[in-house]
Motif scaffolding. Structure first.
Motif, PDB file in Angstrom:
ATOM      1  N   UNK A  24      32.746  46.585  42.705  1.00 40.00           N
ATOM      2  CA  UNK A  24      31.631  45.873  42.069  1.00 40.00           C
ATOM      3  C   UNK A  24      30.482  46.859  41.904  1.00 40.00           C
ATOM      4  N   UNK A  25      29.487  46.501  41.123  1.00 41.52           N
ATOM      5  CA  UNK A  25      28.365  47.406  40.869  1.00 41.52           C
ATOM      6  C   UNK A  25      27.685  47.897  42.131  1.00 41.52           C
ATOM      7  N   UNK A  26      27.340  46.969  42.999  1.00 36.52           N
ATOM      8  CA  UNK A  26      26.712  47.293  44.282  1.00 36.52           C
ATOM      9  C   UNK A  26      26.990  46.136  45.231  1.00 36.52           C
ATOM     10  N   UNK A  27      27.193  46.456  46.484  1.00 39.06           N
ATOM     11  CA  UNK A  27      27.376  45.409  47.491  1.00 39.06           C
ATOM     12  C   UNK A  27      26.575  45.765  48.736  1.00 39.06           C
ATOM     13  N   UNK A  28      26.017  44.739  49.354  1.00 41.69           N
ATOM     14  CA  UNK A  28      25.195  44.931  50.550  1.00 41.69           C
ATOM     15  C   UNK A  28      26.075  45.240  51.751  1.00 41.69           C
ATOM     16  N   UNK A  29      25.587  46.144  52.583  1.00 39.33           N
ATOM     17  CA  UNK A  29      26.221  46.442  53.859  1.00 39.33           C
ATOM     18  C   UNK A  29      25.333  45.783  54.913  1.00 39.33           C
ATOM     19  N   UNK A  45      29.476  51.085  43.252  1.00 43.98           N
ATOM     20  CA  UNK A  45      30.756  51.108  42.555  1.00 43.98           C
ATOM     21  C   UNK A  45      31.405  52.485  42.673  1.00 43.98           C
ATOM     22  N   UNK A  46      32.678  52.495  43.030  1.00 43.37           N
ATOM     23  CA  UNK A  46      33.447  53.728  43.111  1.00 43.37           C
ATOM     24  C   UNK A  46      33.404  54.428  44.451  1.00 43.37           C
ATOM     25  N   UNK A  47      32.443  54.065  45.310  1.00 43.68           N
ATOM     26  CA  UNK A  47      32.384  54.723  46.618  1.00 43.68           C
ATOM     27  C   UNK A  47      33.608  54.346  47.451  1.00 43.68           C
ATOM     28  N   UNK A  68      27.576  55.601  57.099  1.00 45.62           N
ATOM     29  CA  UNK A  68      27.053  54.338  57.610  1.00 45.62           C
ATOM     30  C   UNK A  68      28.178  53.339  57.836  1.00 45.62           C
ATOM     31  N   UNK A  69      27.990  52.508  58.855  1.00 44.87           N
ATOM     32  CA  UNK A  69      28.944  51.470  59.224  1.00 44.87           C
ATOM     33  C   UNK A  69      28.268  50.115  59.061  1.00 44.87           C
ATOM     34  N   UNK A  70      28.992  49.161  58.474  1.00 44.18           N
ATOM     35  CA  UNK A  70      28.448  47.815  58.330  1.00 44.18           C
ATOM     36  C   UNK A  70      29.476  46.867  57.744  1.00 44.18           C
ATOM     37  N   UNK A  71      29.059  45.644  57.568  1.00 44.09           N
ATOM     38  CA  UNK A  71      29.915  44.572  57.066  1.00 44.09           C
ATOM     39  C   UNK A  71      29.665  44.360  55.586  1.00 44.09           C
ATOM     40  N   UNK A  72      30.729  44.334  54.796  1.00 44.59           N
ATOM     41  CA  UNK A  72      30.639  44.062  53.349  1.00 44.59           C
ATOM     42  C   UNK A  72      31.593  42.928  52.999  1.00 44.59           C
ATOM     43  N   UNK A  73      31.295  42.239  51.897  1.00 49.90           N
ATOM     44  CA  UNK A  73      32.193  41.198  51.407  1.00 49.90           C
ATOM     45  C   UNK A  73      33.476  41.845  50.902  1.00 49.90           C
ATOM     46  N   UNK A  74      34.604  41.317  51.349  1.00 46.12           N
ATOM     47  CA  UNK A  74      35.900  41.880  50.973  1.00 46.12           C
ATOM     48  C   UNK A  74      36.187  41.746  49.484  1.00 46.12           C
ATOM     49  N   UNK A  75      35.616  40.726  48.817  1.00 50.81           N
ATOM     50  CA  UNK A  75      35.892  40.566  47.388  1.00 50.81           C
ATOM     51  C   UNK A  75      35.246  41.666  46.546  1.00 50.81           C
ATOM     52  N   UNK A  76      34.412  42.529  47.156  1.00 49.84           N
ATOM     53  CA  UNK A  76      33.814  43.654  46.464  1.00 49.84           C
ATOM     54  C   UNK A  76      34.594  44.957  46.646  1.00 49.84           C
ATOM     55  N   UNK A  77      35.751  44.864  47.339  1.00 52.36           N
ATOM     56  CA  UNK A  77      36.572  46.055  47.607  1.00 52.36           C
ATOM     57  C   UNK A  77      37.949  45.913  46.979  1.00 52.36           C
ATOM     58  N   UNK A  78      38.541  47.050  46.636  1.00 51.41           N
ATOM     59  CA  UNK A  78      39.925  47.025  46.138  1.00 51.41           C
ATOM     60  C   UNK A  78      40.694  48.188  46.747  1.00 51.41           C
TER      61      UNK A  78
END
Length: 78
Positions: A24-29, A45-47, A68-78
């Motif tokens: 996705x374009x950007x997702x919060x960690x 996106x692309x990271x 950095x370590x954190x929690x992201x929404x899984x639907x923003x990852x592939x």
């Protein structure tokens, strides 16, 4: 040289270690696996991130770019 221990750059032991990419374009960690938890960073996106484990809709990841370590929404990852 002074060494320091920054918990933002440390994953817990174990986990899957699967490489994922932000789709996705950007997702919060976030600090916790909750939608309203404190945002500690963002991934773009692309990271590439390393997935440690999943909890509900969130995944605990470490960003390859800055560590950095954190929690992201899984639907923003592939």
């Amino acid at each position: 040289m002074q060494l320091y221990d920054d918990k933002r750059l440390r994953l817990p032991e174990g986990g899957t270690g699967a490489a994922m990419q932000v789709s996705v374009g950007v997702t919060a960690m976030r600090a916790m696996p909750e939608p309203d938890a404190t945002q500690v960073s963002q991934v773009l996106f692309g990271e590439v991130v390393t997935l440690h484990h999943e909890e509900g809709a969130f995944g605990l990841v470490q960003c390859h770019h800055d560590g950095y370590v954190g929690w992201v929404l899984m639907d923003g990852l592939s």
